[in-house]
Design a protein around this motif. Structure first.
Motif, PDB file in Angstrom:
ATOM      1  N   GLN A  74      10.439   4.197  -0.018  1.00  0.00           N
ATOM      2  CA  GLN A  74      11.858   3.835  -0.019  1.00  0.00           C
ATOM      3  C   GLN A  74      12.604   4.542   1.110  1.00  0.00           C
ATOM      4  O   GLN A  74      13.465   3.944   1.767  1.00  0.00           O
ATOM      5  N   LEU A  75      12.261   5.796   1.356  1.00  0.00           N
ATOM      6  CA  LEU A  75      12.885   6.542   2.454  1.00  0.00           C
ATOM      7  C   LEU A  75      12.544   5.941   3.812  1.00  0.00           C
ATOM      8  O   LEU A  75      13.316   6.059   4.762  1.00  0.00           O
ATOM      9  N   MET A  76      11.385   5.284   3.897  1.00  0.00           N
ATOM     10  CA  MET A  76      10.971   4.645   5.143  1.00  0.00           C
ATOM     11  C   MET A  76      11.534   3.238   5.305  1.00  0.00           C
ATOM     12  O   MET A  76      11.199   2.527   6.245  1.00  0.00           O
TER      13      MET A  76
ATOM     14  N   GLN B 246       0.827  -1.208   0.000  1.00  0.00           N
ATOM     15  CA  GLN B 246       0.000   0.000   0.000  1.00  0.00           C
ATOM     16  C   GLN B 246       0.863   1.260   0.000  1.00  0.00           C
ATOM     17  O   GLN B 246       0.551   2.239  -0.684  1.00  0.00           O
ATOM     18  N   ALA B 247       1.951   1.227   0.757  1.00  0.00           N
ATOM     19  CA  ALA B 247       2.839   2.389   0.835  1.00  0.00           C
ATOM     20  C   ALA B 247       3.513   2.650  -0.511  1.00  0.00           C
ATOM     21  O   ALA B 247       3.601   3.800  -0.958  1.00  0.00           O
ATOM     22  N   VAL B 248       3.971   1.575  -1.183  1.00  0.00           N
ATOM     23  CA  VAL B 248       4.614   1.727  -2.490  1.00  0.00           C
ATOM     24  C   VAL B 248       3.609   2.250  -3.509  1.00  0.00           C
ATOM     25  O   VAL B 248       3.935   3.088  -4.357  1.00  0.00           O
TER      26      VAL B 248
END
Length: 246
Positions: free
Chosen positions: A179-181, A169-171
């Motif tokens: 990616q930063l996370m 979901q984040a991607v």
């Protein structure tokens, strides 16, 4: 009334097969923002895997399991070889590549199995259920509906309740921020292709059991119809793909 119910139940069963295929389209688009038009041919590969395995004497359950493994690996390989190098390319380049992969799979199947349709043995051994003389529900219809509902519930739980699902979901929301996370975007996209291809293998087993034949072009029309279902339900939306298919 009985005839209507018979057609209605069969329609729901076929719609659920389209929903399984549409999930592959919508998940890949929602996360990788690309349309994998080779998805229909992965269905065909899954069907031929089941056909070949059962012809070799392997039981239907293990034939379907082998098909899921083959399609999962194939989906990941296609993503790594054909789509990953085009991650930053234009949509047109990705579309042309997807069509090329589709033709490659079809022609490989033509070389291996020929152009003639093969008779497919159903993976479902359940006998039809007779309600009355006008309402007979096939075993394939019943098993397809039950298994598809279970898969959809499991997939919804996976996407919404597990760490890899939340990473997907984040991607989908923002690749850069994900990616930063600390989320591995490439691995998440590969996982999405793997899940979509595994669902295509299950759909292939049920589709070819309901319509008992298989050819190198088996996945073309179901793939197009499932794409329409994904668009109808809002491409990128998992619940929408389910509703669109049905």
């Amino acid at each position: 009334m009985s005839s209507f119910l018979s057609y209605f139940i069969s329609g729901i069963s076929l719609g659920m097969i389209y929903a399984l295929i549409a999930l592959g389209y919508t998940m890949v688009y929602g996360i990788a923002k690309m349309l994998n038009f080779a998805h229909g041919d992965i269905i065909m590969i899954g069907g031929f895997t089941v056909y070949t395995a059962m012809a070799s004497g392997i039981s239907p359950f293990f034939a379907v399991l082998l098909s899921i493994i083959v399609c999962t690996v194939l989906g990941v390989v296609i993503e790594k070889v054909a789509y990953k190098p085009l991650r930053g390319a234009s949509s047109l380049a990705v579309l042309i590549t997807a069509i090329g992969v589709s033709y490659l799979l079809e022609n490989l199947a033509l070389l291996m199995f020929g152009s003639d349709a093969k008779q497919f043995t159903s993976v479902v051994s359940m006998k039809p259920v007779t309600i009355n003389e006008n309402l007979v529900i096939s075993g394939e219809t019943i098993v397809t509906i039950i298994v598809t509902v279970i898969i959809m519930i499991a997939l919804s739980f996976f996407v919404n309740r597990t760490k890899p699902g939340r990473a997907m979901q984040a991607v989908s929301e923002d690749k850069g921020a994900a990616q930063l996370m600390g989320i591995n975007v490439n691995r998440t996209i590969s996982m999405t292709f793997a899940i979509g291809s595994a669902l295509a293998a299950v759909a292939a087993a049920f589709l070819c059991s309901a319509y008992p034949q298989i050819s190198p072009y088996t996945g073309v029309m179901p793939g197009i119809k499932a794409f329409v279902a994904a668009v109808l339900g809002g491409i990128g939306s998992i619940p929408g793909a389910m509703i669109g298919g049905i």
